[in-house]
Write a protein that holds these residues in place. Structure first.
Motif, PDB file in Angstrom:
ATOM      1  N   LYS A 178       6.722  12.881 -10.005  1.00 13.48           N
ATOM      2  CA  LYS A 178       7.591  11.668  -9.726  1.00 13.48           C
ATOM      3  C   LYS A 178       8.907  12.092  -8.757  1.00 13.48           C
ATOM      4  N   GLN A 179       9.697  12.860  -9.452  1.00 14.51           N
ATOM      5  CA  GLN A 179      10.713  13.657  -8.870  1.00 14.51           C
ATOM      6  C   GLN A 179      10.501  14.293  -7.610  1.00 14.51           C
ATOM      7  N   TYR A 180       9.351  15.116  -7.519  1.00 14.92           N
ATOM      8  CA  TYR A 180       8.944  15.860  -6.215  1.00 14.92           C
ATOM      9  C   TYR A 180       8.638  15.053  -5.173  1.00 14.92           C
ATOM     10  N   PHE A 181       7.973  13.905  -5.435  1.00 13.93           N
ATOM     11  CA  PHE A 181       7.601  12.960  -4.319  1.00 13.93           C
ATOM     12  C   PHE A 181       8.787  12.158  -4.120  1.00 13.93           C
ATOM     13  N   ASP A 182       9.722  11.913  -4.949  1.00 11.05           N
ATOM     14  CA  ASP A 182      10.702  10.940  -4.499  1.00 11.05           C
ATOM     15  C   ASP A 182      11.643  12.002  -3.313  1.00 11.05           C
ATOM     16  N   THR A 183      11.510  13.276  -3.517  1.00 13.08           N
ATOM     17  CA  THR A 183      12.488  14.001  -2.447  1.00 13.08           C
ATOM     18  C   THR A 183      11.503  13.885  -1.097  1.00 13.08           C
ATOM     19  N   LEU A 184      10.414  13.692  -1.176  1.00  9.55           N
ATOM     20  CA  LEU A 184       9.383  13.509   0.249  1.00  9.55           C
ATOM     21  C   LEU A 184       9.610  12.095   0.601  1.00  9.55           C
ATOM     22  N   ASN A 185      10.388  11.158   0.149  1.00 12.22           N
ATOM     23  CA  ASN A 185      10.525   9.666   0.272  1.00 12.22           C
ATOM     24  C   ASN A 185       9.163   8.902   0.223  1.00 12.22           C
TER      25      ASN A 185
ATOM     26  N   ASN B 244      -5.846  22.045  -0.929  1.00 17.90           N
ATOM     27  CA  ASN B 244      -5.809  23.373  -1.506  1.00 17.90           C
ATOM     28  C   ASN B 244      -4.325  23.722  -1.616  1.00 17.90           C
ATOM     29  N   VAL B 245      -3.632  23.523  -0.613  1.00 18.56           N
ATOM     30  CA  VAL B 245      -2.325  24.154  -0.343  1.00 18.56           C
ATOM     31  C   VAL B 245      -1.318  23.299  -1.225  1.00 18.56           C
ATOM     32  N   MET B 246      -1.739  21.735  -1.140  1.00 18.22           N
ATOM     33  CA  MET B 246      -0.720  20.825  -1.662  1.00 18.22           C
ATOM     34  C   MET B 246      -0.897  21.153  -3.418  1.00 18.22           C
ATOM     35  N   SER B 247      -2.287  21.103  -3.914  1.00 19.62           N
ATOM     36  CA  SER B 247      -2.536  21.332  -5.303  1.00 19.62           C
ATOM     37  C   SER B 247      -1.946  22.688  -5.780  1.00 19.62           C
ATOM     38  N   ASN B 248      -1.834  23.556  -5.050  1.00 22.41           N
ATOM     39  CA  ASN B 248      -1.432  24.834  -5.494  1.00 22.41           C
ATOM     40  C   ASN B 248       0.159  24.784  -5.465  1.00 22.41           C
ATOM     41  N   HIS B 249       0.828  24.198  -4.413  1.00 26.96           N
ATOM     42  CA  HIS B 249       2.404  23.971  -4.570  1.00 26.96           C
ATOM     43  C   HIS B 249       2.717  23.186  -6.015  1.00 26.96           C
ATOM     44  N   MET B 250       1.889  22.242  -6.318  1.00 28.59           N
ATOM     45  CA  MET B 250       2.336  21.420  -7.344  1.00 28.59           C
ATOM     46  C   MET B 250       1.806  22.026  -8.755  1.00 28.59           C
ATOM     47  N   PHE B 251       0.947  22.886  -8.741  1.00 28.54           N
ATOM     48  CA  PHE B 251       0.756  23.449  -9.900  1.00 28.54           C
ATOM     49  C   PHE B 251       1.779  24.470 -10.134  1.00 28.54           C
TER      50      PHE B 251
ATOM     51  N   ILE C 285      -6.038  15.442 -27.579  1.00 27.29           N
ATOM     52  CA  ILE C 285      -5.693  14.225 -26.909  1.00 27.29           C
ATOM     53  C   ILE C 285      -4.152  14.123 -26.890  1.00 27.29           C
ATOM     54  N   GLU C 286      -3.652  14.523 -28.173  1.00 27.11           N
ATOM     55  CA  GLU C 286      -2.041  14.289 -28.130  1.00 27.11           C
ATOM     56  C   GLU C 286      -1.659  15.158 -27.255  1.00 27.11           C
ATOM     57  N   THR C 287      -2.095  16.718 -27.035  1.00 24.17           N
ATOM     58  CA  THR C 287      -1.627  17.759 -25.966  1.00 24.17           C
ATOM     59  C   THR C 287      -1.967  17.170 -24.611  1.00 24.17           C
ATOM     60  N   ILE C 288      -2.834  16.550 -24.368  1.00 24.39           N
ATOM     61  CA  ILE C 288      -3.111  16.248 -22.803  1.00 24.39           C
ATOM     62  C   ILE C 288      -2.361  14.930 -22.732  1.00 24.39           C
ATOM     63  N   LYS C 289      -2.095  14.253 -23.712  1.00 24.16           N
ATOM     64  CA  LYS C 289      -1.102  12.895 -23.232  1.00 24.16           C
ATOM     65  C   LYS C 289       0.269  13.474 -23.040  1.00 24.16           C
ATOM     66  N   ALA C 290       0.822  14.339 -23.776  1.00 27.83           N
ATOM     67  CA  ALA C 290       2.423  15.016 -23.664  1.00 27.83           C
ATOM     68  C   ALA C 290       2.315  15.685 -22.469  1.00 27.83           C
ATOM     69  N   MET C 291       1.162  16.534 -21.929  1.00 25.22           N
ATOM     70  CA  MET C 291       1.155  17.261 -20.643  1.00 25.22           C
ATOM     71  C   MET C 291       1.142  16.123 -19.507  1.00 25.22           C
ATOM     72  N   ALA C 292       0.511  15.111 -19.789  1.00 27.40           N
ATOM     73  CA  ALA C 292       0.267  14.209 -18.691  1.00 27.40           C
ATOM     74  C   ALA C 292       1.280  13.560 -18.165  1.00 27.40           C
ATOM     75  N   PHE C 293       2.388  13.233 -19.295  1.00 25.44           N
ATOM     76  CA  PHE C 293       3.398  12.555 -18.951  1.00 25.44           C
ATOM     77  C   PHE C 293       4.389  13.448 -18.512  1.00 25.44           C
ATOM     78  N   LYS C 294       4.468  14.577 -18.834  1.00 25.66           N
ATOM     79  CA  LYS C 294       5.127  15.688 -18.403  1.00 25.66           C
ATOM     80  C   LYS C 294       5.058  15.890 -16.760  1.00 25.66           C
ATOM     81  N   VAL C 295       3.863  15.991 -16.409  1.00 22.04           N
ATOM     82  CA  VAL C 295       3.392  15.909 -15.009  1.00 22.04           C
ATOM     83  C   VAL C 295       3.852  14.960 -14.094  1.00 22.04           C
ATOM     84  N   ASN C 296       3.957  13.747 -14.712  1.00 16.30           N
ATOM     85  CA  ASN C 296       4.458  12.539 -14.151  1.00 16.30           C
ATOM     86  C   ASN C 296       5.969  12.826 -13.793  1.00 16.30           C
ATOM     87  N   GLU C 297       6.620  13.205 -14.857  1.00 14.91           N
ATOM     88  CA  GLU C 297       7.880  13.317 -14.620  1.00 14.91           C
ATOM     89  C   GLU C 297       8.412  14.294 -13.574  1.00 14.91           C
ATOM     90  N   VAL C 298       7.540  15.487 -13.330  1.00 17.16           N
ATOM     91  CA  VAL C 298       7.876  16.484 -12.512  1.00 17.16           C
ATOM     92  C   VAL C 298       7.369  16.014 -11.067  1.00 17.16           C
TER      93      VAL C 298
END
Ligand code: TMP
Length: 237
Positions: free
Chosen positions: A164-171, A54-61, A149-162
């Motif tokens: 990936k960077q976030y988890f990188d800061t957590l090693n 719950n806490v992690m998901s909300n933080h990510m969202f 589907i086009e909207t979902i694909k664009a959003m999913a790749f954007k989520v990945n970028e955000v």
């Protein structure tokens, strides 16, 4: 949000319950400690998971909202409960892979890193075992329109970028993850469901240790500890 009342249970899934509220456009999700794998064949409990997810998901969202990705998130109500926009879930599981967790399918080593992320869809249907499907199948079955589907694909790749960077800061390496999208009453596509160690493969960057639900799926032990470790790193970031 003032004066929100929890009403009847609308749905119970494998990891969450959903409740109606006095507002027809809002529902409450309640995260459980129940864990399943392999389409519910394997069942168990991961103590404390509901709170962490719950806490992690909300933080990510919230992080994603700040980066311009619309989500269903409204407000966390308690350790396990969150108020979200009521959506109809698009019956697609959207999976992004940055590294070769589908190693077995293509006969490559697990963990091989791709130059570009891949995307795939599964049809969200437990009876059929969530079969892999492509965009044409999804359109034919009216799971989503071509535009959605086009909207979902664009959003999913954007989520990945955000993410990936976030988890990188957590090693942590974000190997892959699963997203679900929903449609609000006015037809807008928003990110829904959850983003947590249940729905992501998260590896320690230094040791490559698995810090996610694969420890449960593969009977590796140290399941609770892995969830707590991710939570601890997220809190101290
Ligand atoms: P997979 O390699 O088993 O297809 O899983 C890809 C990603 O999706 C992985 O991070 C785990 C996540 N996932 C779910 O969230 N729910 C599921 O039902 C499955 C099978 C995978």
């Amino acid at each position: 949000m003032e004066n929100i009342e929890k009403r009847e249970q609308l749905y119970e899934g494998k990891a969450k319950k959903v409740y109606a509220t006095n507002d027809p456009n809002l529902v409450i999700v309640d995260y459980k400690d129940d864990a399943t794998a392999f389409n519910g064949e394997k069942k168990g409990t991961i103590t404390g998971k509901g709170v962490i997810n719950n806490v992690m998901s909300n933080h990510m969202f919230q992080l994603l909202e700040q980066q311009g990705v619309p989500t269903h998130f409204v407000e966390q109500l308690s350790e396990r409960e969150t108020l979200v926009k009521k959506v109809s879930i698009v019956p697609l599981e959207v999976i992004i892979r940055n590294a070769g967790s589908f190693a077995k399918r293509f006969g490559v080593e697990e963990g091989i890193v791709f130059d570009e992320p891949t995307i795939e869809f599964s049809y969200k249907n437990d009876e059929l075992g969530d079969p892999l499907m492509n965009a044409y199948h999804a359109i034919a079955l009216k799971a989503a329109t071509r535009e959605e589907i086009e909207t979902i694909k664009a959003m999913a790749f954007k989520v990945n970028e955000v993410m990936k960077q976030y988890f990188d800061t957590l090693n942590v390496i974000l190997v892959d993850f699963k997203l679900e999208f929903g449609k609000t009453a006015d037809g807008k596509i928003v990110l829904a469901d959850e983003i947590s160690p249940d729905t992501c493969r998260l590896w320690d960057k230094t040791t490559k240790e698995k810090l996610d639900k694969d420890r449960f799926r593969r009977d590796m032990g140290g399941v609770e500890e892995a969830y707590q470790e991710i939570m601890k790193r997220a809190r101290s970031a």
